[in-house]
Scaffold this motif. Sequence first.
Motif, PDB file in Angstrom:
ATOM      1  N   MET A 355      54.752 -34.067 -14.835  1.00  0.00           N
ATOM      2  CA  MET A 355      54.814 -33.122 -13.710  1.00  0.00           C
ATOM      3  C   MET A 355      53.432 -32.520 -13.438  1.00  0.00           C
ATOM      4  SD  MET A 355      58.399 -31.250 -14.730  1.00  0.00           S
ATOM      5  CE  MET A 355      58.112 -29.913 -13.599  1.00  0.00           C
ATOM      6  N   SER A 356      52.715 -32.195 -14.497  1.00  0.00           N
ATOM      7  CA  SER A 356      51.381 -31.606 -14.321  1.00  0.00           C
ATOM      8  C   SER A 356      50.414 -32.607 -13.714  1.00  0.00           C
ATOM      9  CB  SER A 356      50.856 -31.103 -15.666  1.00  0.00           C
ATOM     10  OG  SER A 356      51.743 -30.155 -16.235  1.00  0.00           O
ATOM     11  N   MET A 357      50.464 -33.861 -14.178  1.00  0.00           N
ATOM     12  CA  MET A 357      49.561 -34.876 -13.643  1.00  0.00           C
ATOM     13  C   MET A 357      49.867 -35.185 -12.193  1.00  0.00           C
ATOM     14  SD  MET A 357      48.891 -37.598 -16.707  1.00  0.00           S
ATOM     15  CE  MET A 357      47.920 -37.120 -18.138  1.00  0.00           C
ATOM     16  N   LEU A 358      51.134 -35.258 -11.836  1.00  0.00           N
ATOM     17  CA  LEU A 358      51.491 -35.505 -10.438  1.00  0.00           C
ATOM     18  C   LEU A 358      51.009 -34.366  -9.549  1.00  0.00           C
ATOM     19  CD1 LEU A 358      55.082 -37.017 -10.752  1.00  0.00           C
ATOM     20  CD2 LEU A 358      52.931 -38.201 -10.292  1.00  0.00           C
ATOM     21  N   THR A 359      51.105 -33.140 -10.055  1.00  0.00           N
ATOM     22  CA  THR A 359      50.584 -32.007  -9.285  1.00  0.00           C
ATOM     23  C   THR A 359      49.077 -32.105  -9.121  1.00  0.00           C
ATOM     24  OG1 THR A 359      52.367 -30.618 -10.153  1.00  0.00           O
ATOM     25  CG2 THR A 359      50.488 -29.503  -9.149  1.00  0.00           C
ATOM     26  N   LEU A 360      48.377 -32.503 -10.191  1.00  0.00           N
ATOM     27  CA  LEU A 360      46.923 -32.665 -10.108  1.00  0.00           C
ATOM     28  C   LEU A 360      46.563 -33.775  -9.131  1.00  0.00           C
ATOM     29  CD1 LEU A 360      44.060 -32.050 -11.125  1.00  0.00           C
ATOM     30  CD2 LEU A 360      44.467 -33.672 -12.988  1.00  0.00           C
ATOM     31  N   PHE A 361      47.276 -34.888  -9.164  1.00  0.00           N
ATOM     32  CA  PHE A 361      46.993 -35.990  -8.242  1.00  0.00           C
ATOM     33  C   PHE A 361      47.233 -35.569  -6.794  1.00  0.00           C
ATOM     34  CE2 PHE A 361      48.086 -39.286 -11.742  1.00  0.00           C
ATOM     35  CZ  PHE A 361      46.858 -39.038 -12.333  1.00  0.00           C
ATOM     36  N   SER A 362      48.245 -34.738  -6.561  1.00  0.00           N
ATOM     37  CA  SER A 362      48.504 -34.271  -5.188  1.00  0.00           C
ATOM     38  C   SER A 362      47.369 -33.389  -4.687  1.00  0.00           C
ATOM     39  CB  SER A 362      49.833 -33.518  -5.140  1.00  0.00           C
ATOM     40  OG  SER A 362      49.751 -32.295  -5.858  1.00  0.00           O
ATOM     41  N   ILE A 363      46.815 -32.549  -5.567  1.00  0.00           N
ATOM     42  CA  ILE A 363      45.680 -31.715  -5.177  1.00  0.00           C
ATOM     43  C   ILE A 363      44.468 -32.590  -4.857  1.00  0.00           C
ATOM     44  CG2 ILE A 363      44.106 -29.894  -5.945  1.00  0.00           C
ATOM     45  CD1 ILE A 363      46.359 -28.889  -7.767  1.00  0.00           C
ATOM     46  N   VAL A 364      44.239 -33.624  -5.683  1.00  0.00           N
ATOM     47  CA  VAL A 364      43.109 -34.532  -5.466  1.00  0.00           C
ATOM     48  C   VAL A 364      43.262 -35.271  -4.140  1.00  0.00           C
ATOM     49  CG1 VAL A 364      41.976 -36.615  -6.328  1.00  0.00           C
ATOM     50  CG2 VAL A 364      42.592 -34.791  -7.911  1.00  0.00           C
ATOM     51  N   MET A 365      44.466 -35.754  -3.843  1.00  0.00           N
ATOM     52  CA  MET A 365      44.685 -36.482  -2.590  1.00  0.00           C
ATOM     53  C   MET A 365      44.503 -35.580  -1.376  1.00  0.00           C
ATOM     54  SD  MET A 365      47.773 -39.183  -3.361  1.00  0.00           S
ATOM     55  CE  MET A 365      48.901 -37.957  -4.010  1.00  0.00           C
ATOM     56  N   LEU A 366      44.954 -34.335  -1.472  1.00  0.00           N
ATOM     57  CA  LEU A 366      44.759 -33.408  -0.365  1.00  0.00           C
ATOM     58  C   LEU A 366      43.277 -33.125  -0.140  1.00  0.00           C
ATOM     59  CD1 LEU A 366      47.641 -30.800  -0.838  1.00  0.00           C
ATOM     60  CD2 LEU A 366      47.341 -32.400   1.056  1.00  0.00           C
ATOM     61  N   CYS A 367      42.530 -32.960  -1.231  1.00  0.00           N
ATOM     62  CA  CYS A 367      41.089 -32.736  -1.085  1.00  0.00           C
ATOM     63  C   CYS A 367      40.419 -33.925  -0.400  1.00  0.00           C
ATOM     64  CB  CYS A 367      40.456 -32.497  -2.458  1.00  0.00           C
ATOM     65  SG  CYS A 367      40.863 -30.906  -3.216  1.00  0.00           S
ATOM     66  N   TYR A 368      40.823 -35.139  -0.764  1.00  0.00           N
ATOM     67  CA  TYR A 368      40.200 -36.309  -0.148  1.00  0.00           C
ATOM     68  C   TYR A 368      40.582 -36.437   1.329  1.00  0.00           C
ATOM     69  CZ  TYR A 368      39.060 -41.058   1.092  1.00  0.00           C
ATOM     70  OH  TYR A 368      38.566 -42.147   1.750  1.00  0.00           O
ATOM     71  N   ILE A 369      41.856 -36.222   1.648  1.00  0.00           N
ATOM     72  CA  ILE A 369      42.293 -36.367   3.041  1.00  0.00           C
ATOM     73  C   ILE A 369      41.576 -35.365   3.936  1.00  0.00           C
ATOM     74  CG2 ILE A 369      44.257 -36.113   4.592  1.00  0.00           C
ATOM     75  CD1 ILE A 369      44.279 -38.689   3.064  1.00  0.00           C
ATOM     76  N   VAL A 370      41.485 -34.121   3.496  1.00  0.00           N
ATOM     77  CA  VAL A 370      40.813 -33.106   4.305  1.00  0.00           C
ATOM     78  C   VAL A 370      39.328 -33.431   4.453  1.00  0.00           C
ATOM     79  CG1 VAL A 370      40.180 -30.662   4.410  1.00  0.00           C
ATOM     80  CG2 VAL A 370      42.480 -31.313   3.712  1.00  0.00           C
ATOM     81  N   ALA A 371      38.678 -33.865   3.364  1.00  0.00           N
ATOM     82  CA  ALA A 371      37.259 -34.217   3.449  1.00  0.00           C
ATOM     83  C   ALA A 371      37.042 -35.437   4.332  1.00  0.00           C
ATOM     84  CB  ALA A 371      36.706 -34.471   2.045  1.00  0.00           C
ATOM     85  N   ASP A 372      37.944 -36.404   4.283  1.00  0.00           N
ATOM     86  CA  ASP A 372      37.812 -37.597   5.118  1.00  0.00           C
ATOM     87  C   ASP A 372      37.979 -37.254   6.591  1.00  0.00           C
ATOM     88  OD1 ASP A 372      38.581 -40.210   6.450  1.00  0.00           O
ATOM     89  OD2 ASP A 372      38.190 -40.915   4.425  1.00  0.00           O
ATOM     90  N   LEU A 373      38.968 -36.431   6.915  1.00  0.00           N
ATOM     91  CA  LEU A 373      39.161 -36.027   8.305  1.00  0.00           C
ATOM     92  C   LEU A 373      38.025 -35.142   8.798  1.00  0.00           C
ATOM     93  CD1 LEU A 373      42.989 -35.223   8.321  1.00  0.00           C
ATOM     94  CD2 LEU A 373      41.860 -37.164   9.394  1.00  0.00           C
ATOM     95  N   ASP A 374      37.371 -34.440   7.882  1.00  0.00           N
ATOM     96  CA  ASP A 374      36.265 -33.574   8.266  1.00  0.00           C
ATOM     97  C   ASP A 374      35.015 -34.361   8.617  1.00  0.00           C
ATOM     98  OD1 ASP A 374      35.279 -30.870   8.612  1.00  0.00           O
ATOM     99  OD2 ASP A 374      34.060 -31.196   6.822  1.00  0.00           O
ATOM    100  N   SER A 375      34.999 -35.651   8.302  1.00  0.00           N
ATOM    101  CA  SER A 375      33.883 -36.530   8.663  1.00  0.00           C
ATOM    102  C   SER A 375      34.384 -37.540   9.687  1.00  0.00           C
ATOM    103  CB  SER A 375      33.336 -37.253   7.427  1.00  0.00           C
ATOM    104  OG  SER A 375      32.873 -36.327   6.474  1.00  0.00           O
ATOM    105  N   PRO A 376      34.237 -37.243  10.990  1.00  0.00           N
ATOM    106  CA  PRO A 376      34.898 -38.060  12.020  1.00  0.00           C
ATOM    107  C   PRO A 376      34.305 -39.446  12.202  1.00  0.00           C
ATOM    108  CG  PRO A 376      33.515 -36.377  13.043  1.00  0.00           C
ATOM    109  CD  PRO A 376      33.505 -36.100  11.567  1.00  0.00           C
TER     110      PRO A 376
END
Length: 422
Positions: A355-376
């Motif tokens: 459960m902890s690792m899945l939560t960590l992976f979700s935070i990592v994926m959100l950080c990547y998606i936001v950073a990717d969208l921030d670079s158009p």
Amino acid sequence: MSVLVEILLTTVHPLTASDTNATTVNQRHVPSILEIFVPCYSVLAASILCLTLTLIGSASHASTGNRRKSRVNAERWEMAVVTDAGFSVINQTTRIAFDDVPITDKNSVRNFLEDFDKEVLDNLRTIHVQPVEIIRICFPAFCTMAIGPVFMLGYYNIIDFFWSFDDYPVLPNINQCVACFLTPAGLVYAISFGFAFQQAINKQCDILEKMTTEISFLDQAATLTSKLKLRSPAIKVDMYRALKAEALYMILQVQKGDIAKYRHRPLEDIKVKIWSIIDHLHLLTSTPHHYVDVVMSQRIMDYITALNSVCSDQLGILHSKIHWLKWAFLVTLGFFSLFGVLMIQAYSYRMELVMSMLTLFSIVMLCYIVADLDSPFTGFFRIDVRIISDVIYRLDMLSKMALLGCTETACYPDSSKFRYKR
């Protein structure tokens, strides 16, 4: 001595199979260091390896394309024009007619795309695989993935600090307390990432709308210019050059407008070249027989004015990025939620670890998606600006048509014939 041995045998529990896969803190089973670090760092290493292979493949692909340069000759070009009968390809006929063009106009045809223009167009093909930009996109996600296991490792010392084994041989059931903590913490975490995601996606939509508008204005101005009746084809070709300069300036804005990084230099100031069209429009007569030309020239001036306003507005949003303090705020909120998930008691340390690792992976994926969208213009979720090169090649074709006396409305050429073969 026998009494002491008997006491030890009755107090020390025998090791079971589950004890070999976990360490103990005050006789409490917790995940081992390998169980915590190996999954997270394996995913991190795999991600870095994929990123490195992608960059190496893109660099080798670009170098191979540059070694196999094959640009079409100015005297043997093909163009498609729209006629009443449909599409027709002009090749041999236009090549013969090209011999009747004056020497000065031939030079204009050959030099419509200068060395600087070709270099800018070539760099446009590889703008989405710039190593520095891709590393900047992945940096928040990689940092979160690297810090997460260390944060998870220190949690068990915190548990022992709050509930020592001497006072609490069995951990109390705190799931209800954790639920009270996770509700507001998860809500703030979700809202904060939601706002960051919405800001990034709105930025992409805004830039896409502005880029589409500017390309549409350039295309319509080129079409109207092809229908104007001017004194000589050279004037029309110079108007096409002004539109080409505006398209190049648009590409430079996408590439942060650093002309110094190019080996060649433009022969004219591409930032203000677009206004030279007004000087050519002054040559139009205002007699009733040329009323359509006057209307078209007015439309062209409207497009030029609109292009200037769009470019000025783009300077504020094209390369604006999320501040590093906001990234620190988002990652901190994510770790607060991870701390709450770590405190959940599932009566199985393996389940709690998953459960902890899945939560960590979700935070990592959100950080990547936001950073990717921030670079158009880089990453995977990017705006494709290669259509600008098609506009420039259409202007190149229109300039050749003007010198040959063609008045048909030209469609977009196959730009693959003009680009470097891969």
